[in-house]
Design a protein around this motif. Structure first.
Motif, PDB file in Angstrom:
ATOM      1  N   ALA A  41       2.966  -2.326  -4.057  1.00 39.46           N
ATOM      2  CA  ALA A  41       4.053  -3.215  -3.640  1.00 39.46           C
ATOM      3  C   ALA A  41       4.208  -3.230  -2.127  1.00 39.46           C
ATOM      4  CB  ALA A  41       5.363  -2.790  -4.305  1.00 39.46           C
ATOM      5  N   TRP A  42       3.969  -2.079  -1.495  1.00 39.30           N
ATOM      6  CA  TRP A  42       4.003  -2.017  -0.032  1.00 39.30           C
ATOM      7  C   TRP A  42       2.747  -2.646   0.556  1.00 39.30           C
ATOM      8  CZ3 TRP A  42       8.259  -0.707   2.565  1.00 39.30           C
ATOM      9  CH2 TRP A  42       9.226   0.085   1.926  1.00 39.30           C
ATOM     10  N   CYS A  50       7.237  -2.622   8.857  1.00 34.89           N
ATOM     11  CA  CYS A  50       7.553  -1.203   9.086  1.00 34.89           C
ATOM     12  C   CYS A  50       8.790  -0.840   8.278  1.00 34.89           C
ATOM     13  CB  CYS A  50       7.845  -0.939  10.561  1.00 34.89           C
ATOM     14  SG  CYS A  50       6.467  -1.215  11.681  1.00 34.89           S
ATOM     15  N   LEU A  51       8.951   0.450   8.041  1.00 26.30           N
ATOM     16  CA  LEU A  51      10.207   0.921   7.467  1.00 26.30           C
ATOM     17  C   LEU A  51      11.365   0.530   8.376  1.00 26.30           C
ATOM     18  CD1 LEU A  51       9.532   4.582   6.230  1.00 26.30           C
ATOM     19  CD2 LEU A  51       9.846   2.538   4.832  1.00 26.30           C
ATOM     20  N   VAL A  52      12.531   0.318   7.789  1.00 20.71           N
ATOM     21  CA  VAL A  52      13.713   0.061   8.602  1.00 20.71           C
ATOM     22  C   VAL A  52      14.616   1.295   8.647  1.00 20.71           C
ATOM     23  CG1 VAL A  52      13.667  -2.405   8.173  1.00 20.71           C
ATOM     24  CG2 VAL A  52      15.002  -0.929   6.666  1.00 20.71           C
ATOM     25  N   ARG A  76       3.316  -0.397   7.520  1.00 18.57           N
ATOM     26  CA  ARG A  76       2.961  -0.678   6.124  1.00 18.57           C
ATOM     27  C   ARG A  76       1.828   0.205   5.616  1.00 18.57           C
ATOM     28  NH1 ARG A  76      -0.431  -5.936   4.990  1.00 18.57           N
ATOM     29  NH2 ARG A  76      -1.910  -4.527   6.034  1.00 18.57           N
ATOM     30  N   ASP A  77       0.703   0.226   6.329  1.00 18.05           N
ATOM     31  CA  ASP A  77      -0.451   0.980   5.848  1.00 18.05           C
ATOM     32  C   ASP A  77      -0.187   2.479   5.856  1.00 18.05           C
ATOM     33  OD1 ASP A  77      -1.679  -1.450   5.558  1.00 18.05           O
ATOM     34  OD2 ASP A  77      -2.963  -1.255   7.328  1.00 18.05           O
ATOM     35  N   GLU A  78       0.668   2.948   6.768  1.00 20.38           N
ATOM     36  CA  GLU A  78       1.031   4.367   6.790  1.00 20.38           C
ATOM     37  C   GLU A  78       1.901   4.721   5.586  1.00 20.38           C
ATOM     38  OE1 GLU A  78       1.195   5.427  11.533  1.00 20.38           O
ATOM     39  OE2 GLU A  78       2.818   4.195  10.703  1.00 20.38           O
ATOM     40  N   LEU A  83       2.102   7.508   0.305  1.00 17.76           N
ATOM     41  CA  LEU A  83       2.277   7.506  -1.148  1.00 17.76           C
ATOM     42  C   LEU A  83       1.004   7.973  -1.854  1.00 17.76           C
ATOM     43  CD1 LEU A  83       4.346   4.222  -1.637  1.00 17.76           C
ATOM     44  CD2 LEU A  83       5.143   6.565  -1.933  1.00 17.76           C
ATOM     45  N   ARG A  84      -0.149   7.556  -1.352  1.00 18.09           N
ATOM     46  CA  ARG A  84      -1.401   7.985  -1.974  1.00 18.09           C
ATOM     47  C   ARG A  84      -1.632   9.477  -1.802  1.00 18.09           C
ATOM     48  NH1 ARG A  84      -5.100   2.744  -0.099  1.00 18.09           N
ATOM     49  NH2 ARG A  84      -4.190   1.287  -1.639  1.00 18.09           N
TER      50      ARG A  84
END
Length: 401
Positions: A41-42, A50-52, A76-78, A83-84
């Protein structure tokens, strides 16, 4: 019943992984089905997302942020990488590319239909995200016959859009962030804005989110709110892009984004908008002041360095009519998302807004069905990195018992 698995977790985002972590710790047999891959989803959001909320608010059980920038905002990719790595850290039993197309009660348990065949589970935890279906207002259908229409879920970057002026429609974080990015890339941008609270990015050297945490903002429950429709309300405007900064209708106007009120219809070559920009700006201004004043009060109570008195230019903003359709290169629609649970074949599963009727994650309609990651499951922070772990623990303990 004869089951293939005791507990089936559906979804491998932050909610599903947090549930898997807690079930693993409690020794509960389970499997996680994910329609795509971990954190998908991300991964499917736009390139510069980016996170807010600050990185230190990533508080997944056993997967807290421990990097060098606790006050930064993961890109986003971070986020996907985090999560992975989290899933790998405890061996989450994730089966990727295993979408569940239907979930049906079956002999005291459930049957989950997938393209690879049906799986029977005694109990199921649905962790498919806070919102699953992008909302496109009715006027987008005739609009799409005149100009390319891109939902926020499809938008990737300024270069991904056709040339020419861009109209962004929406009042929340996505609309504001996309409009700012397009403007910064040199595109001519108009924003048909709705009403949303605005948040100071930093107050007296601290992130606005940290002050909101101190104020108990994220611990609010649905019972504390005047209406359950708060579940569809926009979050405070904020951005973590470029290190984080204020993002409001005022900052967008100052950057050169042309503002108007909400879109109400499409009439020939004209996008019809409401005369409500001033009201939307006032909503943002008031929230900004309230958060600043709350920080002032908290600082005084705790002996912290408090902010200076708030000084802002709150003069009226001039509304500008959106460009004619014939002049637009594209329209980006960022009007939010809605829940989608029609694939779960349980009568009266959801309420009038489409959210599951549940108590501490347990469905009140059918035994053995649980939810995690639902907005306001227990509090405002339920679907967020800072709160989903607590909700996961609540549900996992019920399953273990």
């Amino acid at each position: 019943m004869s089951a293939d698995v005791d507990v089936l977790v559906i979804g491998a985002g932050q909610a599903g992984l947090a549930v898997s972590h807690e079930l693993t710790a409690l020794g509960v047999e389970h499997v996680v089905f994910e329609s795509d891959g971990v954190g998908a989803a991300w991964a499917h959001r736009w390139d510069s997302l980016c996170l807010v909320t600050p990185n230190h608010t990533i508080r997944l059980p056993g997967g807290e942020y421990r990097g060098p920038e606790p006050s930064g905002y993961l890109a986003r990719d971070e986020i996907v990488s985090h999560l992975r790595a989290y899933a790998e850290s405890f061996g989450a039993p994730v089966e990727a590319a295993r979408p569940v197309t239907a979930l049906t009660p079956d002999d005291g348990g459930f049957r989950a239909d997938t393209p690879a065949g049906a799986v029977r589970a005694r109990r199921v935890v649905v962790c498919t995200g806070a919102y699953q279906r992008e909302y496109l207002p009715p006027w987008t259908e005739p609009l799409a016959h005149r100009v390319p229409v891109v939902g926020s879920g499809e938008y990737r970057s300024p270069a991904s859009l056709p040339g020419g002026p861009v109209l962004v429609v929406g009042g929340g974080q996505s609309a504001a962030q996309i409009a700012e990015e397009l403007c910064g890339a040199g595109r001519e941008v108009a924003l048909a804005a709705g009403a949303a609270p605005a948040m100071p990015r930093r107050i007296a050297g601290r992130d606005g989110v940290d002050w909101l945490i101190d104020a108990g903002f994220f611990q609010h429950t649905l019972a504390d709110m005047p209406s359950s429709t708060v579940r569809l309300a926009p979050n405070p405007l904020a951005t973590g892009a470029h290190g984080g900064h204020d993002l409001t209708l005022r900052t967008l106007a100052a950057a050169g984004v042309a503002l108007s009120g909400r879109v109400t219809a499409v009439d020939g070559d004209r996008v019809v908008v409401a005369d409500d920009l001033a009201a939307s700006v006032a909503v943002g201004d008031e929230a900004y002041r309230q958060i600043w004043n709350a920080a002032t009060t908290i600082a005084a109570e705790r002996g912290l360095r408090g902010p200076e008195p708030l000084v802002r230019d709150e003069s009226p903003l001039v509304a500008t009519a959106p460009p004619p359709l014939s002049e637009l290169g594209a329209v980006v629609v960022a009007c939010g998302f809605r829940p989608a649970y029609s694939w779960i074949r349980v009568p009266d599963l959801v309420d009038e807004l489409g959210f599951p009727t549940q108590d501490r994650g347990r469905s009140i309609r059918i035994a053995g069905l649980f939810f995690v990651g639902v907005p306001w499951m227990t509090s405002r922070r339920s679907p967020l990195f800072m709160g989903v772990g607590e909700d996961a623990a609540i549900v996992a303990s019920q399953l273990a018992a």
